[in-house]
Design a protein around this motif. Structure first.
Motif, short mmCIF file in Angstrom:
data_model
loop_
_atom_site.label_atom_id
_atom_site.label_comp_id
_atom_site.label_asym_id
_atom_site.label_seq_id
_atom_site.Cartn_x
_atom_site.Cartn_y
_atom_site.Cartn_z
N MET A 1 88.28 28.22 25.53
CA MET A 1 87.34 27.35 24.86
C MET A 1 86.73 28.10 23.68
N GLY A 2 86.77 27.50 22.52
CA GLY A 2 86.26 28.13 21.31
C GLY A 2 84.74 28.23 21.31
N LYS A 3 84.26 29.08 20.42
CA LYS A 3 82.82 29.33 20.33
C LYS A 3 82.04 28.06 20.00
N SER A 4 82.54 27.24 19.09
CA SER A 4 81.83 26.02 18.70
C SER A 4 81.80 25.01 19.85
N LYS A 5 82.86 24.92 20.63
CA LYS A 5 82.88 24.03 21.78
C LYS A 5 81.82 24.44 22.81
N ARG A 6 81.72 25.73 23.05
CA ARG A 6 80.77 26.24 24.03
C ARG A 6 79.34 25.92 23.59
N LYS A 7 79.04 26.09 22.32
CA LYS A 7 77.70 25.82 21.82
C LYS A 7 77.34 24.35 21.93
N GLN A 8 78.30 23.46 21.78
CA GLN A 8 78.02 22.04 21.91
C GLN A 8 77.57 21.70 23.32
N HIS A 9 78.10 22.36 24.30
CA HIS A 9 77.75 22.08 25.69
C HIS A 9 76.42 22.70 26.09
N GLU A 10 75.99 23.72 25.38
CA GLU A 10 74.73 24.39 25.72
C GLU A 10 73.53 23.55 25.33
N GLY A 11 73.61 22.78 24.29
CA GLY A 11 72.48 21.97 23.85
C GLY A 11 71.47 22.81 23.08
N GLN A 12 70.29 22.22 22.90
CA GLN A 12 69.24 22.92 22.17
C GLN A 12 68.56 23.93 23.07
N TYR A 13 67.83 24.84 22.46
CA TYR A 13 67.08 25.83 23.21
C TYR A 13 65.78 26.11 22.47
N ALA A 14 64.84 26.77 23.16
CA ALA A 14 63.53 27.07 22.59
C ALA A 14 63.34 28.57 22.52
N PRO A 15 63.65 29.19 21.38
CA PRO A 15 63.46 30.63 21.27
C PRO A 15 61.98 30.98 21.20
N LEU A 16 61.58 31.97 21.98
CA LEU A 16 60.20 32.45 21.97
C LEU A 16 60.21 33.93 21.63
#
Length: 163
Positions: A1-16
Motif C-alpha cells: 500500500m502506497g504512502k498516499s493510500k495509507r494517509k487517506q485511511h488515517e484521516g485528520q489528526y490534531a497535532p499538539l
C-alpha cells in the motif's frame, strides 16, 4: 500500500506542540477541560480559527457530561489561555459562541495572524509535596499519654514488649 493510500485511511489528526503539553497551563487542566479542548480542536479545519463553534449543549451531548460542567471547562480553558472567546453567542437567535484556539493561526481577509499562545503566560503556584516539604518538627506519636481530668498521672508511652 502506497504512502498516499495509507494517509487517506488515517484521516485528520490534531497535532499538539510539546511546549504546550509540558506547560503549566496544560498540566493543570482538569480532565473535562482537556476533553472540551480536544472536541473544539476537531472543529478546526485550517482556516476557521476564531469562528469555531461548539455549544455547551452540543459538547455536553458529545462528551456525556452536563452543560454546567462544559461551561466550567470553557472558563478554565479561557483562564489558562488555551482558547479565547471571539464572539459571544445569542441564545434567542440560536447562535453558539465563536472560539479561537490560541495555538493556531487566524485567517482573515487581510492575511494570516500568527497564533497568540496565551497559555505561555499562565503560571501555577507551585506547592511542595511529599518529601519536598520541610518537616514541621511535630511528632506524629505523642511522647506522653494525654493528661486526663480524672487526676491520673501521665506516663511515657512505651511499646509493648513481647515475651
Amino acid at each position: 500500500m502506497g504512502k498516499s493510500k495509507r494517509k487517506q485511511h488515517e484521516g485528520q489528526y490534531a497535532p499538539l506542540p510539546y511546549a504546550l503539553l509540558k506547560s503549566d497551563a496544560w498540566r493543570s487542566l482538569s480532565g473535562v477541560a482537556v476533553k472540551v479542548f480536544l472536541e473544539l480542536h476537531t472543529r478546526f479545519n485550517g482556516s476557521n480559527n476564531g469562528k469555531l463553534t461548539l455549544s455547551y449543549a452540543e459538547a455536553a451531548e458529545a462528551l456525556g457530561m452536563g452543560k454546567a460542567t462544559v461551561q466550567r471547562a470553557y472558563a478554565e480553558l479561557v483562564e489558562k489561555g488555551l482558547v479565547a472567546l471571539e464572539r459571544e453567542g445569542n441564545w434567542y437567535h440560536r447562535q453558539a459562541h465563536e472560539w479561537r484556539l490560541t495555538i493556531k493561526p487566524v485567517q482573515t481577509a487581510k492575511g494570516t495572524t500568527p497564533p497568540t499562545h496565551d497559555w505561555r503566560n499562565f503560571r501555577t503556584s507551585k506547592t511542595k509535596r511529599g518529601s519536598e516539604t520541610v518537616p514541621s518538627g511535630a511528632s506524629v506519636v505523642p511522647f506522653q499519654n494525654p493528661s486526663r481530668c480524672s487526676g491520673s498521672k501521665s506516663e511515657p508511652v512505651r511499646a509493648k514488649s513481647r515475651p
